[in-house]
Design a protein around this motif. Structure first.
Motif, PDB file in Angstrom:
ATOM      1  N   GLU A   3      -3.279   4.043  -0.878  1.00  0.00           N
ATOM      2  CA  GLU A   3      -3.303   5.717  -0.654  1.00  0.00           C
ATOM      3  C   GLU A   3      -4.574   6.384  -1.742  1.00  0.00           C
ATOM      4  O   GLU A   3      -3.146   6.478  -2.851  1.00  0.00           O
ATOM      5  CB  GLU A   3      -2.250   6.375  -0.020  1.00  0.00           C
ATOM      6  N   THR A   4      -5.132   6.236  -1.450  1.00  0.00           N
ATOM      7  CA  THR A   4      -7.066   6.827  -2.439  1.00  0.00           C
ATOM      8  C   THR A   4      -7.162   8.050  -2.169  1.00  0.00           C
ATOM      9  O   THR A   4      -7.106   9.160  -0.922  1.00  0.00           O
ATOM     10  CB  THR A   4      -7.623   6.741  -2.792  1.00  0.00           C
ATOM     11  N   VAL A   5      -7.180   9.130  -3.210  1.00  0.00           N
ATOM     12  CA  VAL A   5      -8.093  10.361  -2.772  1.00  0.00           C
ATOM     13  C   VAL A   5      -9.444  10.664  -3.827  1.00  0.00           C
ATOM     14  O   VAL A   5      -9.488  10.595  -4.720  1.00  0.00           O
ATOM     15  CB  VAL A   5      -6.737  11.561  -3.001  1.00  0.00           C
ATOM     16  N   ALA A  30     -13.449  11.521   2.055  1.00  0.00           N
ATOM     17  CA  ALA A  30     -12.580  10.211   3.225  1.00  0.00           C
ATOM     18  C   ALA A  30     -13.324   9.107   1.702  1.00  0.00           C
ATOM     19  O   ALA A  30     -14.163   9.212   1.778  1.00  0.00           O
ATOM     20  CB  ALA A  30     -13.157   9.895   4.416  1.00  0.00           C
ATOM     21  N   PRO A  31     -12.583   8.992   1.113  1.00  0.00           N
ATOM     22  CA  PRO A  31     -13.155   7.431  -0.022  1.00  0.00           C
ATOM     23  C   PRO A  31     -13.488   5.876   0.639  1.00  0.00           C
ATOM     24  O   PRO A  31     -13.879   5.965  -0.090  1.00  0.00           O
ATOM     25  CB  PRO A  31     -11.591   7.971  -0.658  1.00  0.00           C
ATOM     26  N   LEU A  32     -13.412   5.886   1.487  1.00  0.00           N
ATOM     27  CA  LEU A  32     -13.887   4.376   2.047  1.00  0.00           C
ATOM     28  C   LEU A  32     -14.690   4.887   2.536  1.00  0.00           C
ATOM     29  O   LEU A  32     -15.253   4.025   3.362  1.00  0.00           O
ATOM     30  CB  LEU A  32     -12.934   4.239   2.718  1.00  0.00           C
ATOM     31  N   ASP A  99      -0.001   9.959  -3.192  1.00  0.00           N
ATOM     32  CA  ASP A  99       1.321   9.869  -2.614  1.00  0.00           C
ATOM     33  C   ASP A  99       2.310   9.822  -3.490  1.00  0.00           C
ATOM     34  O   ASP A  99       1.738   8.867  -4.866  1.00  0.00           O
ATOM     35  CB  ASP A  99       1.313   8.126  -1.478  1.00  0.00           C
ATOM     36  N   PRO A 100       3.571   9.985  -3.626  1.00  0.00           N
ATOM     37  CA  PRO A 100       4.538  10.102  -4.384  1.00  0.00           C
ATOM     38  C   PRO A 100       3.888   8.616  -5.339  1.00  0.00           C
ATOM     39  O   PRO A 100       5.024   7.850  -4.669  1.00  0.00           O
ATOM     40  CB  PRO A 100       5.366  10.843  -4.436  1.00  0.00           C
ATOM     41  N   VAL A 101       3.483   8.346  -6.619  1.00  0.00           N
ATOM     42  CA  VAL A 101       4.269   6.874  -6.853  1.00  0.00           C
ATOM     43  C   VAL A 101       4.255   7.540  -8.373  1.00  0.00           C
ATOM     44  O   VAL A 101       4.191   7.845  -9.396  1.00  0.00           O
ATOM     45  CB  VAL A 101       2.275   6.782  -7.537  1.00  0.00           C
ATOM     46  N   ARG A 102       4.602   6.308  -8.967  1.00  0.00           N
ATOM     47  CA  ARG A 102       5.151   6.092 -10.814  1.00  0.00           C
ATOM     48  C   ARG A 102       3.978   6.233 -11.386  1.00  0.00           C
ATOM     49  O   ARG A 102       4.081   7.258 -11.878  1.00  0.00           O
ATOM     50  CB  ARG A 102       6.390   5.298 -11.009  1.00  0.00           C
ATOM     51  N   GLU A 103       3.139   5.201 -11.266  1.00  0.00           N
ATOM     52  CA  GLU A 103       1.737   5.894 -12.010  1.00  0.00           C
ATOM     53  C   GLU A 103       0.647   4.951 -11.175  1.00  0.00           C
ATOM     54  O   GLU A 103       0.291   4.763 -10.150  1.00  0.00           O
ATOM     55  CB  GLU A 103       1.901   4.356 -12.626  1.00  0.00           C
ATOM     56  N   GLY A 104      -0.271   6.907 -11.426  1.00  0.00           N
ATOM     57  CA  GLY A 104      -1.879   6.486 -10.623  1.00  0.00           C
ATOM     58  C   GLY A 104      -2.533   6.941 -12.206  1.00  0.00           C
ATOM     59  O   GLY A 104      -2.585   6.528 -13.146  1.00  0.00           O
ATOM     60  N   PRO A 128      -3.776   4.726  -6.594  1.00  0.00           N
ATOM     61  CA  PRO A 128      -2.460   4.467  -6.707  1.00  0.00           C
ATOM     62  C   PRO A 128      -2.346   3.526  -8.165  1.00  0.00           C
ATOM     63  O   PRO A 128      -3.788   2.595  -8.358  1.00  0.00           O
ATOM     64  CB  PRO A 128      -0.828   3.617  -6.594  1.00  0.00           C
ATOM     65  N   SER A 129      -1.713   3.071  -9.666  1.00  0.00           N
ATOM     66  CA  SER A 129      -2.483   1.602 -10.464  1.00  0.00           C
ATOM     67  C   SER A 129      -1.502   1.098  -9.901  1.00  0.00           C
ATOM     68  O   SER A 129       0.109   0.578  -9.216  1.00  0.00           O
ATOM     69  CB  SER A 129      -1.611   1.973 -12.204  1.00  0.00           C
TER      70      SER A 129
END
Lengths: 296, 296
Positions: A3-5, A30-32, A99-104, A128-129
């Motif tokens: 999921e990218t923004v 749209a990122p893609l 999206d909630p991720v620890r590291e991006g 996300p990383s």
């Protein structure tokens, strides 16, 4: 799917016209899909600048130092001064949408725009990383590679843009591939007059008799936002820090070495040019805990 | 509006998957719309190669030497080998679509593609050229600028990509702006060890005692397609030609100087570092007539 923004800035600099006079400061896209024209000088000339900012739990880290360096890079390329407010709001907006991720991370890109348009192009892309744990806990191997320049070119020949974070990174990527051919994970650039410079996308930090040392930032390298925070950690921990001219002999004599950068944070070096190096893993863990818990 | 033409390649290299398995080898696209993704390594890393080919009356000039150099640049960047046949057909198709103009150009761009996709990106963009008459008939002024590298880095440090025509041209563009600040039209790069290299987007040719001389092409510079044809002209005209190591003293001693490139062709130098130079305008005219009448 990852999921990218993506958000595109309407007016990345107040010194240039907006792309759409009736639109908001930025819009999500749209990122893609495709958003860059083939005559954008960012792509046909690598003529632009960027930053990569770590995002932890939706919060961009070291945002103000990144924005300051972004502006410094833009000035070195004679680009219209970026509108820090517009970039800050856009970065915060894409981070909030991630999206909630620890590291991006969020990557900001600012180009001179489509040839002849006099309107720069700007966007912020967040994702996300990948998992950075192996690099942080097991270390990475590097080889030293000639950067081809003397350590003083930033002062003698500013048109070489050393010290600016430009989109013209083909040499950095070629050095990374050369490191791979030599069986290493990354490369560490050295000046033709024997000074250690920086990694392909990271700064060097050394531990020397309890001090932390990094190459001086006036030798054609990037002033590292992560390196600056590693020094902040060290000062909090009562360790001395210094910016020095670092020779290959200094590198050999150091107690421990790291490449530090956004996303990967502090990666200890487990070997240099095939020679195993001692790693200080407890200190590495403390540094990375500090870096990942930064509030600003 | 300027009439421009764009075609996007479906499969720029046979060593990588096509973008659309059901599509033709290329498709025409609207030049002023967006066709590049923000995560294309061409834009975020300047990681790709290009050529600019002169088009005279719809005919691409020196097409085969351009395609050969395109492939050489791609190999230096470890890109998948471009499919010369697909590129040739695409270039010929965009040239055929270009409105009948005396002089135009086609720019071919080949990038590593969207990060993680393993599918390179390729397109050919054609447009009419601006009027080059003033540069050809009145000459241009140049300043010499330090390129920061020794003349032998192509051999010692191939990861510096000197001699490849990459999208990482920010330094070339910065040198061009520096030349402008010094009141000149263009810059001529010099190695740190005193050898004259090339222009920001052109090769140097000198007339010396009736011979034509150009810097050796193994010193980290581009082998010029236009320079090669200038030498073909000279040989037809019974003039000797040679590739040499050229010092600043040689530059000073030359009878006449040109920067030669696609689009502009041969532009005589009317001054170097503010010192007026003799121009050989009759020879310039003969060279440009030859260049513009090339059949291949």
């Amino acid at each position: 799917m990852t999921e990218t923004v993506l958000a595109i800035l309407n007016q990345p600099s107040r010194d240039a016209a907006p792309h759409d006079p009736d639109a908001d400061a930025f819009w999500f896209a749209a990122p893609l899909e495709e958003h860059v024209q083939v005559q954008d000088l960012g792509v046909i000339r690598g003529d632009g600048v960027f930053e990569t900012i770590t995002v932890v739990h939706g919060r961009p880290q070291a945002l103000e130092p990144h924005l300051a360096r972004f502006e410094r890079s833009a000035r070195m390329l004679d680009l219209p001064v970026p509108d820090a407010g517009a970039w800050r709001r856009t970065i915060e907006a894409v981070c909030a949408e991630l999206d909630p991720v620890r590291e991006g991370f969020v990557k900001t890109v600012y180009t001179r725009g489509v040839e002849g348009s006099d309107r720069p192009t700007g966007w912020a892309y967040a994702a996300p990383s990948g998992d950075q744990t192996p690099a942080r806990t097991e270390g990475i191997s590097v080889v030293t590679l000639d950067r081809g320049y003397r350590h003083d070119v930033e002062r003698t020949s500013p048109w070489l843009l050393q010290g600016a974070k430009t989109l013209s990174y083909a040499v950095n990527m070629a050095a990374l591939r050369e490191a791979g051919r030599r069986g290493a994970d990354d490369a560490l650039f050295v000046s033709t007059d024997g000074y250690v410079l920086e990694g392909t996308r990271a700064n060097l930090v050394m531990s020397v008799g309890g001090r932390l040392v990094t190459p001086r930032t006036d030798i054609g390298i990037l002033a590292g936002t992560t390196q600056a925070d590693v020094f902040r950690f060290a000062e909090d921990a009562g360790m001395d820090t210094s910016y020095e001219l670092v020779t290959l002999a200094d590198l050999d004599a150091a107690d421990a070495l790291w490449l530090v950068s956004s996303v990967r944070q502090a990666a200890p070096l487990r070997s240099v040019n095939g020679v195993t190096r001692a790693m200080d893993l407890p200190l590495t863990e403390r540094i990375n805990e500090f870096l990942l818990s930064r509030e600003a």
